[in-house]
Design a protein around this motif. Structure first.
Motif, PDB file in Angstrom:
ATOM      1  N   ASP A  24      -0.207  14.556  -6.227  1.00  0.00           N
ATOM      2  CA  ASP A  24      -0.723  15.921  -6.359  1.00  0.00           C
ATOM      3  C   ASP A  24       0.262  16.835  -7.065  1.00  0.00           C
ATOM      4  OD1 ASP A  24      -2.899  15.033  -4.997  1.00  0.00           O
ATOM      5  OD2 ASP A  24      -2.640  16.303  -3.245  1.00  0.00           O
ATOM      6  N   THR A  25       1.293  16.271  -7.681  1.00  0.00           N
ATOM      7  CA  THR A  25       2.274  17.100  -8.376  1.00  0.00           C
ATOM      8  C   THR A  25       1.682  17.673  -9.652  1.00  0.00           C
ATOM      9  OG1 THR A  25       4.108  15.832  -7.468  1.00  0.00           O
ATOM     10  CG2 THR A  25       4.557  17.141  -9.427  1.00  0.00           C
ATOM     11  N   TYR A  78       6.188  11.942  -4.528  1.00  0.00           N
ATOM     12  CA  TYR A  78       6.757  11.036  -5.527  1.00  0.00           C
ATOM     13  C   TYR A  78       5.729  10.736  -6.608  1.00  0.00           C
ATOM     14  CZ  TYR A  78      11.107   9.926  -3.128  1.00  0.00           C
ATOM     15  OH  TYR A  78      12.361   9.999  -2.580  1.00  0.00           O
ATOM     16  N   SER A  79       6.228  10.421  -7.799  1.00  0.00           N
ATOM     17  CA  SER A  79       5.408   9.908  -8.887  1.00  0.00           C
ATOM     18  C   SER A  79       5.910   8.513  -9.236  1.00  0.00           C
ATOM     19  CB  SER A  79       5.487  10.821 -10.111  1.00  0.00           C
ATOM     20  OG  SER A  79       4.989  12.115  -9.813  1.00  0.00           O
ATOM     21  N   PHE A  80       5.034   7.725  -9.857  1.00  0.00           N
ATOM     22  CA  PHE A  80       5.375   6.342 -10.191  1.00  0.00           C
ATOM     23  C   PHE A  80       5.023   6.087 -11.651  1.00  0.00           C
ATOM     24  CE2 PHE A  80       4.490   6.572  -5.669  1.00  0.00           C
ATOM     25  CZ  PHE A  80       5.641   6.003  -5.143  1.00  0.00           C
ATOM     26  N   ALA A 125       0.863  -1.175   0.000  1.00  0.00           N
ATOM     27  CA  ALA A 125       0.000   0.000   0.000  1.00  0.00           C
ATOM     28  C   ALA A 125       0.899   1.224   0.000  1.00  0.00           C
ATOM     29  CB  ALA A 125      -0.921   0.002   1.218  1.00  0.00           C
ATOM     30  N   VAL A 126       0.703   2.107  -0.968  1.00  0.00           N
ATOM     31  CA  VAL A 126       1.647   3.181  -1.262  1.00  0.00           C
ATOM     32  C   VAL A 126       0.958   4.540  -1.173  1.00  0.00           C
ATOM     33  CG1 VAL A 126       3.314   4.037  -2.958  1.00  0.00           C
ATOM     34  CG2 VAL A 126       2.697   1.591  -2.927  1.00  0.00           C
ATOM     35  N   ASP A 127       1.590   5.504  -0.542  1.00  0.00           N
ATOM     36  CA  ASP A 127       1.143   6.894  -0.606  1.00  0.00           C
ATOM     37  C   ASP A 127       2.147   7.697  -1.410  1.00  0.00           C
ATOM     38  OD1 ASP A 127      -1.308   6.963   0.617  1.00  0.00           O
ATOM     39  OD2 ASP A 127      -0.575   7.647   2.565  1.00  0.00           O
ATOM     40  N   THR A 128       1.645   8.519  -2.336  1.00  0.00           N
ATOM     41  CA  THR A 128       2.533   9.360  -3.134  1.00  0.00           C
ATOM     42  C   THR A 128       3.168  10.469  -2.303  1.00  0.00           C
ATOM     43  OG1 THR A 128       0.592  10.652  -3.808  1.00  0.00           O
ATOM     44  CG2 THR A 128       1.368   8.946  -5.334  1.00  0.00           C
ATOM     45  N   GLY A 169       7.939   7.613   0.214  1.00  0.00           N
ATOM     46  CA  GLY A 169       9.271   8.106  -0.115  1.00  0.00           C
ATOM     47  C   GLY A 169      10.118   8.297   1.126  1.00  0.00           C
ATOM     48  N   GLU A 170      11.421   8.330   0.957  1.00  0.00           N
ATOM     49  CA  GLU A 170      12.334   8.380   2.094  1.00  0.00           C
ATOM     50  C   GLU A 170      12.274   9.714   2.841  1.00  0.00           C
ATOM     51  OE1 GLU A 170      16.301   7.787   0.736  1.00  0.00           O
ATOM     52  OE2 GLU A 170      16.338   9.562  -0.558  1.00  0.00           O
TER      53      GLU A 170
END
Length: 343
Positions: A130-131, A118-120, A53-56, A80-81
């Motif tokens: 939201d970028t 981050y974008s994927f 499960a990923v959050d941008t 992201g880090e």
């Protein structure tokens, strides 16, 4: 490929469920807490096993579903880090791969809306958080946002993708579901600027009100980590200071649960066995390699920050392995304590 775009009308958030086929591993991008039941039901209907499960980025307009999905499915939480969230299972950096069975996405650091955005990128599409929005861009006036960084992220990273690349954002407030890079180049009014300075001036003068959920969502989303003290209270945890003393002991097997890319980037504890978290369920069953190993040695699981290992030791104990423990805080705590690392 299985691909589902899911919508939360309250926060106008899009979430994306991705898998290579029925019966395979799946991941979800930008899940919303209130929709977790729906995500799990859909995974069951499609015979999918949710593994990530990923959050941008750290969201300000809704409470993330990462923690609830982790607790209910034992999936890996990913951000992201740069995230300010207390604990996620895996932290990614620019240039990494976000991978599950049959699916691989390129990880692209695109700060500006927030400093952890981050974008994927996946084959013919990009998930922009939201970028880059459809006919818009994410605001840059809170959570360490920066219009100059966002200009760089959009113009020098995202807009260099092929014009036919599909754009799937984390939000839309007008009912649009998808765009393309080429469409946004031509029709996005915020991209029709002659320079970075013009973009900065535009973004600095939007004068938007704060998101309605901001005061609730941001603090909640910063505290999503698994409560490792619950595992410690059961006597299944090893403090990192004590864990250093396990090195070289013949009666102890150190088990690294991270993915190969994490080991290559961050190193591992000398002598550790590599057993990715995704394989744990099969390994701890009767006849599995960890079930056999646990009958002869003490098992000390570790991962990046202790979240995967806390879930793994619970699974192992439930499978009857009474010699299973986990190292609190993972390799991050190990390094901070001065423990040796090999690459």
């Amino acid at each position: 490929m299985i691909f589902r775009q899911l919508f939360d009308s309250t926060s106008s958030t899009y979430s994306y469920l991705i898998a290579s086929r029925r019966g395979a591993e799946a991941l979800i991008i930008d899940p919303v807490l209130e929709k977790v039941d729906r995500y799990i039901k859909l995974c069951n209907e499609l015979d999918l096993r949710l593994v990530k499960a990923v959050d941008t980025h750290l969201h300000a307009d809704h409470v993330t579903g990462l923690g609830e999905l982790r607790d209910r499915t034992h999936c890996i939480t990913v951000m992201g880090e740069q995230t300010k969230a207390d604990v996620v299972s895996m932290r990614l950096a620019d240039g990494d791969k976000l991978s599950i069975e049959g699916v691989s996405l390129d990880v692209v650091y695109t700060p500006g809306h927030t400093d952890d955005s981050y974008s994927f990128v996946m084959e013919d599409r990009v998930f922009t958080g939201d970028t880059l929005l459809i006919r818009g861009t994410g605001r840059t006036d809170f959570q360490n946002g920066d219009p100059r960084q966002q200009y760089e992220s959009i113009f020098n990273r995202l807009l260099r993708l092929h014009d036919d690349t599909l754009v799937f954002p984390a939000h839309d407030y007008k009912g649009d579901t998808v765009s393309t890079i080429g469409e946004e180049k031509r029709n996005n009014p915020r991209l029709q600027v002659p320079s970075m300075e013009a973009y900065v001036e535009l973004m600095n003068n939007l004068n938007l009100p704060n998101p309605k959920m901001m005061d609730v969502a941001v603090p909640a989303n910063m505290h999503i980590g698994l409560h490792q003290d619950e595992v410690a209270a059961k006597g299944w945890a090893i403090k990192v200071g004590s864990a250093v003393g396990l090195l070289g002991r013949a009666d102890v097997a150190l088990i690294d649960l991270r993915e190969k890319s994490e080991l290559e980037r961050h190193g591992t504890i000398p002598g550790a066995l590599h057993m990715p978290y995704a394989t744990i369920d099969d390994s701890v069953r009767t006849g599995g390699i960890l079930h056999q190993l646990g009958s002869m040695q003490k098992l000390a699981f570790f991962c990046a920050f202790g979240e995967r290992s806390a879930m793994a030791v619970t699974t192992a104990r439930e499978a009857g392995i009474g010699t299973a423990y986990h190292i609190e805080g993972g390799i991050d705590a190990w390094k901070k304590a001065g423990g040796p690392v090999e690459h």
